[in-house]
Each structure stands twice: as structure tokens, then as C-alpha cells.
Motif scaffolding. Sequence first.
Motif, short mmCIF file in Angstrom:
data_model
loop_
_atom_site.label_atom_id
_atom_site.label_comp_id
_atom_site.label_asym_id
_atom_site.label_seq_id
_atom_site.Cartn_x
_atom_site.Cartn_y
_atom_site.Cartn_z
N ASN A 156 0.81 -1.21 0.00
CA ASN A 156 0.00 0.00 0.00
C ASN A 156 0.85 1.26 0.00
N LEU A 157 0.33 2.31 -0.65
CA LEU A 157 0.99 3.62 -0.57
C LEU A 157 0.77 4.24 0.80
N ASP A 158 -0.31 3.87 1.45
CA ASP A 158 -0.76 4.38 2.75
C ASP A 158 -1.39 5.76 2.65
N THR A 159 -0.67 6.73 2.09
CA THR A 159 -1.21 8.09 2.00
C THR A 159 -0.53 8.80 0.84
N SER A 160 -0.68 10.11 0.77
CA SER A 160 -0.07 10.86 -0.32
C SER A 160 1.43 10.99 -0.12
N GLU A 161 2.12 11.27 -1.20
CA GLU A 161 3.56 11.50 -1.11
C GLU A 161 3.87 12.68 -0.19
N GLU A 200 -4.71 12.96 7.62
CA GLU A 200 -4.48 13.57 6.30
C GLU A 200 -5.68 14.44 5.90
N SER A 201 -5.46 15.31 4.92
CA SER A 201 -6.53 16.15 4.38
C SER A 201 -7.22 15.44 3.22
N HIS A 202 -8.34 15.99 2.80
CA HIS A 202 -9.01 15.46 1.60
C HIS A 202 -8.09 15.58 0.39
N ILE A 203 -7.28 16.62 0.35
CA ILE A 203 -6.34 16.79 -0.77
C ILE A 203 -5.32 15.66 -0.79
N ASP A 204 -4.89 15.22 0.39
CA ASP A 204 -3.96 14.09 0.46
C ASP A 204 -4.62 12.82 -0.09
N ARG A 205 -5.88 12.61 0.23
CA ARG A 205 -6.59 11.43 -0.28
C ARG A 205 -6.68 11.46 -1.80
N ILE A 206 -6.98 12.63 -2.32
CA ILE A 206 -7.07 12.79 -3.77
C ILE A 206 -5.70 12.56 -4.41
N ALA A 207 -4.64 13.07 -3.78
CA ALA A 207 -3.28 12.90 -4.32
C ALA A 207 -2.87 11.43 -4.33
#
Length: 330
Positions: A156-161, A200-207
Amino acid sequence: MKTTIRNNWTKQEIQQIYDQPLMELIYHAASVHREYHNAAEVQVCTLLSVKTGGCPEDCSYCGQAARYHTDIKVQALLPTQTVIEHAQKAKNNGSTRFCMAAAWREVRDNRDFDRIIDMVKGVNDLGLEVCCTLGMLTEQQAIRLQEAGLHAYNHNLDTSEQYYDGIISTRTFDNRINTINHVRKAGITVCSGGIIGLGESHIDRIAMLLTLATMPKHPESVPVNALARVKGTPLENNAKVDIWDMVRMIATARIVMPKSMVRLSAGRIEMNETEQAWCFMAGANSIFTGERETLLVTPNPGVSEDMKMFQTLGLKPMVKHMKDEACTAH
């Protein structure tokens, strides 16, 4: 005409999908889902921890990290025959995919890896999709797993970069990508998703979705996990993930990666039947279950509970698994 499979999504496009009014988003995702999948079928998967705890990594969400004081007991690598017996039980209970997890930072070329190879061969002989999650891999190790019959590798990536360094410091986001590239090059299917609820933020989820959806080939499997808040870890006091955030994430993943299996993974123990139904409506078509009622080291609904839910919702376990999309020879 089916929705086009794309690998050139932009962040703005994914954000527009993610930010749709919830009911519109779910309808959109359900429509895409029905183009590529049988909406009445859910793949039942079993995940077994074959080596538990003692991991040197510092993933903030993980109770298996040696540096955190949790109630999780360290367990050495299980005997091969024990693992095969668990796989047979999983098959008898309707699973078509069996995933073996070892709490390692990375695979080492030693006797333990040789035993993992034997486990892969044994589970493959049962006719199950075999998946492993063992940490970082070299290209040569990935080839050995493929030759043993491994169908999928989870990483898994887990989250955004951008948010990654706030959750893990003992490896980099690029380490994750490199392992996924080694897996893909070896001809093994890719299982890669992430966790929401880490702060994380919603932007992180999108990223994070952008990274997955712009890979040269989408992961065949995309797990969407809600944080399991393990006592003793840095994130134990994080808020419970809102069900509509989970649904929004699943629906967006379904739309941007139409052919992928979107897996409703960790966090189901805190979801009631109605909440899980919304996740299936939004495009989730796989769950993890098991006779031990755990997902690795956290609580998870058991087989009988899941089969009762399927009956209520008019769902059925997927019988034909995805080996026709499986590994190509190296």
C-alpha cells in the motif's frame, strides 16, 4: 460504450469527481461499477499474519512496530503446513484469495524467504489466488515469488507522497513505488491502496488516488482502509473515520480505476450492515474475512456474520476468481 480506462488523470479532474454531491457521486460510481463488474458479487478474501510483530519500521498506525507498546504478541514465522491448513479452511469458507502477511521491513534472502516460497506454492496448489505482503522487495525476489505461483503482491501507498513523512520516517514514498515497479516487472498483479483517518486532508486522499490512477497500469486491487486505532500507537486517539468519507473514497477509486477490485478492508468492525451496504453500492466488490475474526492483528467480522450480511443485501461470494488476469511469465 464502456467508460474509458484512463491513466492520464489530473488532480483537478479527480478532485471534481471526489467533490460531487454525495448521492451523485455514488450513482456515478455504481454506474461505472456495473459496466465492468457483476454488482451482485463480492470477492471474499482471507488475510493471515504468518509472522507477527517485531517490525523495525515506525509506521504510526501499526501495532506491529517493535517500538510501540501494544498488546500484540510477537509470533515467529508459522510452519508451512499450518499456513496451508488455514488456506484450505479459507477456501472451504468461500474465499478465492488468500493473502499472507509478514511483519518485515523488507524481504531477506534467507531460510524464512525460502519457507514463504513453499507457502506460496502450497496455497497455489489449492487453486486459490495467492497474495503476499512482506515489505520491500528486490526485482529478483519478485521473480522468485512469481515463479512460485504468486498471483498478487500487496504494497500500500498508505497516504499521499506529501503527507507520507508525517506517518513513516523509516522508509520513503519512493521505496514504496520501487517495490510496486519490481512486482509489476516480474509479472505479478499489484494490490495497492491506502488508509484514511491518519490525520491527512481530503487533498492528500485525492493525491494518493492520483498516484494510483496514473500508474502505467492501474493496480488490479485497490484496498481502501479506515484506520484501525491500535492502543499504544501514535494514532490511537485519532477520530473514527466518518462513513461518508469512506464511501466517497471508494466511489472515487471506482470511477478513476474502473476495472480494479476495490477492497473494503480495515475498519469494517466499526461499520454496521447499512454502512457497509453503502460501500458496496459505491463500488466496493471485495472484503477480507476469516474464521479467526481478525484482520492481521485487529478485530474483523467473521465468516458467518459476513454471509448473513450478504444474504440480507442480496450479494453472493464471487466464485470465479481473477486468475485469467493473472501473472504473465517473466
